[in-house]
Design a protein around this motif. Structure first.
Motif, PDB file in Angstrom:
ATOM      1  N   GLY A 253      -3.834  11.755  -2.724  1.00  0.00           N
ATOM      2  CA  GLY A 253      -4.405  10.802  -1.584  1.00  0.00           C
ATOM      3  C   GLY A 253      -6.008  10.834  -1.415  1.00  0.00           C
ATOM      4  O   GLY A 253      -6.564  10.377  -0.287  1.00  0.00           O
ATOM      5  N   ASN A 254      -6.619  11.555  -2.197  1.00  0.00           N
ATOM      6  CA  ASN A 254      -8.101  11.660  -2.085  1.00  0.00           C
ATOM      7  C   ASN A 254      -8.767  10.278  -2.697  1.00  0.00           C
ATOM      8  O   ASN A 254      -8.248   9.831  -3.539  1.00  0.00           O
ATOM      9  CB  ASN A 254      -8.545  12.948  -3.094  1.00  0.00           C
TER      10      ASN A 254
ATOM     11  N   VAL B  34      -4.504   7.782 -13.370  1.00  0.00           N
ATOM     12  CA  VAL B  34      -3.403   7.170 -12.254  1.00  0.00           C
ATOM     13  C   VAL B  34      -4.323   6.758 -11.177  1.00  0.00           C
ATOM     14  O   VAL B  34      -5.385   7.349 -10.399  1.00  0.00           O
ATOM     15  CB  VAL B  34      -2.551   8.163 -11.785  1.00  0.00           C
ATOM     16  N   PHE B  35      -4.103   5.590 -10.705  1.00  0.00           N
ATOM     17  CA  PHE B  35      -4.717   4.708  -9.544  1.00  0.00           C
ATOM     18  C   PHE B  35      -3.681   4.517  -8.655  1.00  0.00           C
ATOM     19  O   PHE B  35      -2.883   3.691  -8.591  1.00  0.00           O
ATOM     20  CB  PHE B  35      -5.544   3.761 -10.134  1.00  0.00           C
TER      21      PHE B  35
ATOM     22  N   THR C 175       0.884  -1.221   0.022  1.00  0.00           N
ATOM     23  CA  THR C 175       0.070   0.151  -0.128  1.00  0.00           C
ATOM     24  C   THR C 175       0.888   1.394  -0.055  1.00  0.00           C
ATOM     25  O   THR C 175       2.041   1.320   0.580  1.00  0.00           O
ATOM     26  CB  THR C 175      -0.943   0.145   1.221  1.00  0.00           C
ATOM     27  N   VAL C 176       0.500   2.366  -0.793  1.00  0.00           N
ATOM     28  CA  VAL C 176       1.258   3.584  -0.920  1.00  0.00           C
ATOM     29  C   VAL C 176       0.601   4.239   0.300  1.00  0.00           C
ATOM     30  O   VAL C 176      -0.386   4.317   0.494  1.00  0.00           O
ATOM     31  CB  VAL C 176       0.763   4.343  -2.087  1.00  0.00           C
ATOM     32  N   ASP C 177       1.473   4.917   1.041  1.00  0.00           N
ATOM     33  CA  ASP C 177       1.087   5.755   2.224  1.00  0.00           C
ATOM     34  C   ASP C 177       1.664   7.012   2.220  1.00  0.00           C
ATOM     35  O   ASP C 177       1.384   7.891   2.908  1.00  0.00           O
ATOM     36  CB  ASP C 177       1.355   5.181   3.460  1.00  0.00           C
ATOM     37  N   ARG C 178       2.617   7.466   1.133  1.00  0.00           N
ATOM     38  CA  ARG C 178       3.361   8.601   1.012  1.00  0.00           C
ATOM     39  C   ARG C 178       2.944   9.369  -0.300  1.00  0.00           C
ATOM     40  O   ARG C 178       3.111   8.564  -1.505  1.00  0.00           O
ATOM     41  CB  ARG C 178       4.861   8.579   1.118  1.00  0.00           C
TER      42      ARG C 178
ATOM     43  N   ARG D 198     -12.416   1.197  -5.970  1.00  0.00           N
ATOM     44  CA  ARG D 198     -12.161   2.248  -4.976  1.00  0.00           C
ATOM     45  C   ARG D 198     -10.452   2.552  -5.185  1.00  0.00           C
ATOM     46  O   ARG D 198      -9.631   1.485  -5.036  1.00  0.00           O
ATOM     47  CB  ARG D 198     -12.479   1.837  -3.727  1.00  0.00           C
ATOM     48  N   TYR D 199     -10.126   3.713  -5.137  1.00  0.00           N
ATOM     49  CA  TYR D 199      -8.503   3.941  -5.222  1.00  0.00           C
ATOM     50  C   TYR D 199      -8.606   5.434  -4.618  1.00  0.00           C
ATOM     51  O   TYR D 199      -9.357   6.233  -4.152  1.00  0.00           O
ATOM     52  CB  TYR D 199      -8.207   3.966  -6.654  1.00  0.00           C
ATOM     53  N   GLN D 200      -7.210   5.694  -4.711  1.00  0.00           N
ATOM     54  CA  GLN D 200      -6.785   7.065  -4.259  1.00  0.00           C
ATOM     55  C   GLN D 200      -6.235   7.860  -5.473  1.00  0.00           C
ATOM     56  O   GLN D 200      -5.505   7.243  -6.136  1.00  0.00           O
ATOM     57  CB  GLN D 200      -5.879   7.163  -3.015  1.00  0.00           C
TER      58      GLN D 200
END
Length: 169
Positions: A116-117, A71-72, A20-23, A110-112
């Motif tokens: 980060g939205n 971009v997802f 998971t991307v967190d930054r 579902r994605y950001q």
């Protein structure tokens, strides 16, 4: 922006689950830009960070130049339609090989965003196929795993032969 080297089948990284991307920072934007350049050079219509050896849940899709780049970040499928469709698929990590794969016709994802939205949306047609294909890759499922054993073995042999012939040239 740069074209990065592609991880080639059967590299084991293609069967590992991405993290998971967190930054959500400039480095993530730069990675997305590099993925776009690498995908266009391949050429392809979708790519994930694992395709360039980075185990992060990031995918870039550009079905056509006119439809634009999507971009997802951290995408996941939250629902699938029961109706199935067949579509020819391949991979930038296994160039020159394609085969028909059966998948649900529509999905809800579902994605950001790169900021980060959180977003949730429905996809159909080629976008639904591409999202399922790329999310599979992020989950460590290489597209050939969606084929029957016979078709998978045939695709692998064809790729191995093409790779040997290219190495001799």
């Amino acid at each position: 922006m740069a074209i990065r080297p592609l991880v080639r089948f059967p590299d084991p990284i293609l069967n590992r689950e991405a993290q998971t991307v967190d930054r959500f920072d400039d480095a993530l934007q730069a990675l997305a830009d590099d993925l776009l350049d690498t995908m266009r050079a391949a050429p392809g219509i979708g790519i994930t960070a694992p395709h360039i050896g980075i185990l992060q849940r990031l995918t870039v899709i550009e079905l056509t130049r006119e439809s634009g780049v999507r971009v997802f970040v951290n995408p996941e499928i939250v629902s699938r339609s029961p109706h199935m469709v067949r579509h020819t698929e391949g991979s930038v990590s296994m160039p020159g090989i394609s085969e028909d794969v059966e998948r649900p016709a529509t999905v809800r994802v579902r994605y950001q965003t790169l900021d980060g939205n959180a977003v949730e949306e429905d996809a159909d047609g080629l976008m639904a196929i591409c999202l399922q294909h790329e999310i599979d890759q992020l989950d460590g499922i290489f597209w050939t795993q969606r084929l029957s054993r016979l078709k998978r073995e045939r695709a692998v042999k064809k790729f191995e032969k093409a790779t040997r012939e290219t190495a001799r040239s």
